[in-house]
Scaffold this motif. Structure first.
Motif, PDB file in Angstrom:
ATOM      1  N   TRP A  29     -16.740  26.271  33.208  1.00 60.73           N
ATOM      2  CA  TRP A  29     -17.703  25.197  33.438  1.00 60.73           C
ATOM      3  C   TRP A  29     -18.534  24.881  32.212  1.00 60.73           C
ATOM      4  CZ3 TRP A  29     -16.014  22.371  36.962  1.00 60.73           C
ATOM      5  CH2 TRP A  29     -15.446  22.889  38.128  1.00 60.73           C
ATOM      6  N   SER A  30     -18.923  25.890  31.459  1.00 60.29           N
ATOM      7  CA  SER A  30     -19.757  25.635  30.276  1.00 60.29           C
ATOM      8  C   SER A  30     -19.029  24.754  29.271  1.00 60.29           C
ATOM      9  CB  SER A  30     -20.179  26.949  29.623  1.00 60.29           C
ATOM     10  OG  SER A  30     -21.045  27.655  30.471  1.00 60.29           O
ATOM     11  N   LEU A  31     -17.777  25.060  28.998  1.00 58.83           N
ATOM     12  CA  LEU A  31     -17.034  24.237  28.045  1.00 58.83           C
ATOM     13  C   LEU A  31     -16.796  22.825  28.572  1.00 58.83           C
ATOM     14  CD1 LEU A  31     -14.413  26.577  26.360  1.00 58.83           C
ATOM     15  CD2 LEU A  31     -16.249  25.286  25.283  1.00 58.83           C
ATOM     16  N   LEU A  32     -16.578  22.686  29.863  1.00 57.92           N
ATOM     17  CA  LEU A  32     -16.385  21.351  30.413  1.00 57.92           C
ATOM     18  C   LEU A  32     -17.689  20.550  30.400  1.00 57.92           C
ATOM     19  CD1 LEU A  32     -13.881  22.084  33.307  1.00 57.92           C
ATOM     20  CD2 LEU A  32     -13.417  21.130  31.028  1.00 57.92           C
ATOM     21  N   ALA A  37     -20.678  16.286  27.772  1.00 63.28           N
ATOM     22  CA  ALA A  37     -21.836  15.876  26.971  1.00 63.28           C
ATOM     23  C   ALA A  37     -21.357  15.157  25.711  1.00 63.28           C
ATOM     24  CB  ALA A  37     -22.703  17.087  26.624  1.00 63.28           C
ATOM     25  N   MET A  38     -20.272  15.627  25.127  1.00 63.48           N
ATOM     26  CA  MET A  38     -19.695  14.960  23.953  1.00 63.48           C
ATOM     27  C   MET A  38     -19.173  13.582  24.317  1.00 63.48           C
ATOM     28  SD  MET A  38     -17.719  18.055  22.026  1.00 63.48           S
ATOM     29  CE  MET A  38     -18.664  19.405  21.311  1.00 63.48           C
ATOM     30  N   ASP A  39     -18.812  13.405  25.581  1.00 67.52           N
ATOM     31  CA  ASP A  39     -18.274  12.132  26.049  1.00 67.52           C
ATOM     32  C   ASP A  39     -19.358  11.248  26.665  1.00 67.52           C
ATOM     33  OD1 ASP A  39     -16.071  10.379  26.326  1.00 67.52           O
ATOM     34  OD2 ASP A  39     -15.767  11.006  28.399  1.00 67.52           O
ATOM     35  N   ARG A  61     -25.328  26.796  34.760  1.00 69.52           N
ATOM     36  CA  ARG A  61     -24.695  26.582  33.457  1.00 69.52           C
ATOM     37  C   ARG A  61     -25.559  25.710  32.554  1.00 69.52           C
ATOM     38  NH1 ARG A  61     -22.198  29.496  36.341  1.00 69.52           N
ATOM     39  NH2 ARG A  61     -20.069  30.205  36.004  1.00 69.52           N
ATOM     40  N   LEU A  62     -26.179  24.666  33.099  1.00 74.36           N
ATOM     41  CA  LEU A  62     -27.073  23.839  32.288  1.00 74.36           C
ATOM     42  C   LEU A  62     -28.240  24.668  31.758  1.00 74.36           C
ATOM     43  CD1 LEU A  62     -27.117  20.527  34.355  1.00 74.36           C
ATOM     44  CD2 LEU A  62     -26.128  20.833  32.063  1.00 74.36           C
ATOM     45  N   ARG A  63     -28.805  25.507  32.620  1.00 78.73           N
ATOM     46  CA  ARG A  63     -29.912  26.380  32.209  1.00 78.73           C
ATOM     47  C   ARG A  63     -29.489  27.289  31.075  1.00 78.73           C
ATOM     48  NH1 ARG A  63     -30.725  31.342  33.038  1.00 78.73           N
ATOM     49  NH2 ARG A  63     -29.238  31.514  34.739  1.00 78.73           N
ATOM     50  N   LYS A  64     -28.325  27.908  31.203  1.00 80.10           N
ATOM     51  CA  LYS A  64     -27.841  28.818  30.167  1.00 80.10           C
ATOM     52  C   LYS A  64     -27.553  28.084  28.863  1.00 80.10           C
ATOM     53  CE  LYS A  64     -25.934  32.337  33.215  1.00 80.10           C
ATOM     54  NZ  LYS A  64     -24.721  32.965  33.746  1.00 80.10           N
ATOM     55  N   LEU A  65     -26.968  26.915  28.946  1.00 77.95           N
ATOM     56  CA  LEU A  65     -26.678  26.150  27.732  1.00 77.95           C
ATOM     57  C   LEU A  65     -27.961  25.715  27.029  1.00 77.95           C
ATOM     58  CD1 LEU A  65     -23.634  24.083  29.042  1.00 77.95           C
ATOM     59  CD2 LEU A  65     -23.579  25.878  27.277  1.00 77.95           C
TER      60      LEU A  65
END
Length: 155
Positions: A29-32, A37-39, A61-65
């Motif tokens: 999920w983090s990489l996706l 976000a890049m898109d 995942r948003l929190r961790k990123l």
């Protein structure tokens, strides 16, 4: 950037940059999320709709990123929600995402199976990435090796 892990966690291999990177962004999920976000995805709703991810997992995942300095979180103009943008560290993942994408194009699809492609600003498909040595010659796993450092970052 905060590169610590959550309390009670430890680096998988503290001296290995690959292991640390996987510890930070290596789950599906983090990489996706980074890819989206890049898109152009910037809001919880956009990530949720694009990924179909459970809300609690997306929140985590948003929190961790954000905690690890890959995404920046700020209040949206309406004040009711937040927007997420890639930090410099998050932008630096672009080459890694392109490499994963190109590996997938070569190895995860049948030759005639349709898939998305990444194009530049003029609509041209990105050239295949290659690791090059200092002399510009192509490198492979067989032609390189890991050298341990004494705590200094190589130039």
């Amino acid at each position: 950037m905060d590169v610590t892990l959550a309390a009670g966690s430890a680096w998988t291999d503290p001296a290995c940059p690959v292991a640390r990177t996987v510890d930070l962004v290596g789950d599906r999920w983090s990489l996706l999320i980074v890819r989206d976000a890049m898109d152009g995805a910037t809001t919880f709703t956009e990530f949720h709709q694009r990924l179909g991810i459970a809300r609690n997992i997306l929140t985590d995942r948003l929190r961790k990123l954000v905690e690890h300095g890959i995404l920046d979180k700020s209040a949206a103009t309406d004040g009711r929600r937040h927007t997420y943008r890639l930090t410099e560290a998050g932008q630096d993942l672009f080459t890694a995402v392109v490499a994963l994408r190109q590996w997938g194009e070569r190895h995860a699809f049948a030759p005639d199976e349709p898939h998305s492609i990444l194009v530049d600003g003029q609509g041209r498909e990105l050239p295949e990435l290659h690791s090059l040595g200092q002399d510009g010659a192509p490198l492979s796993a067989e032609a390189s090796h890991v050298r341990k450092t004494a705590g200094t970052r190589p130039a």
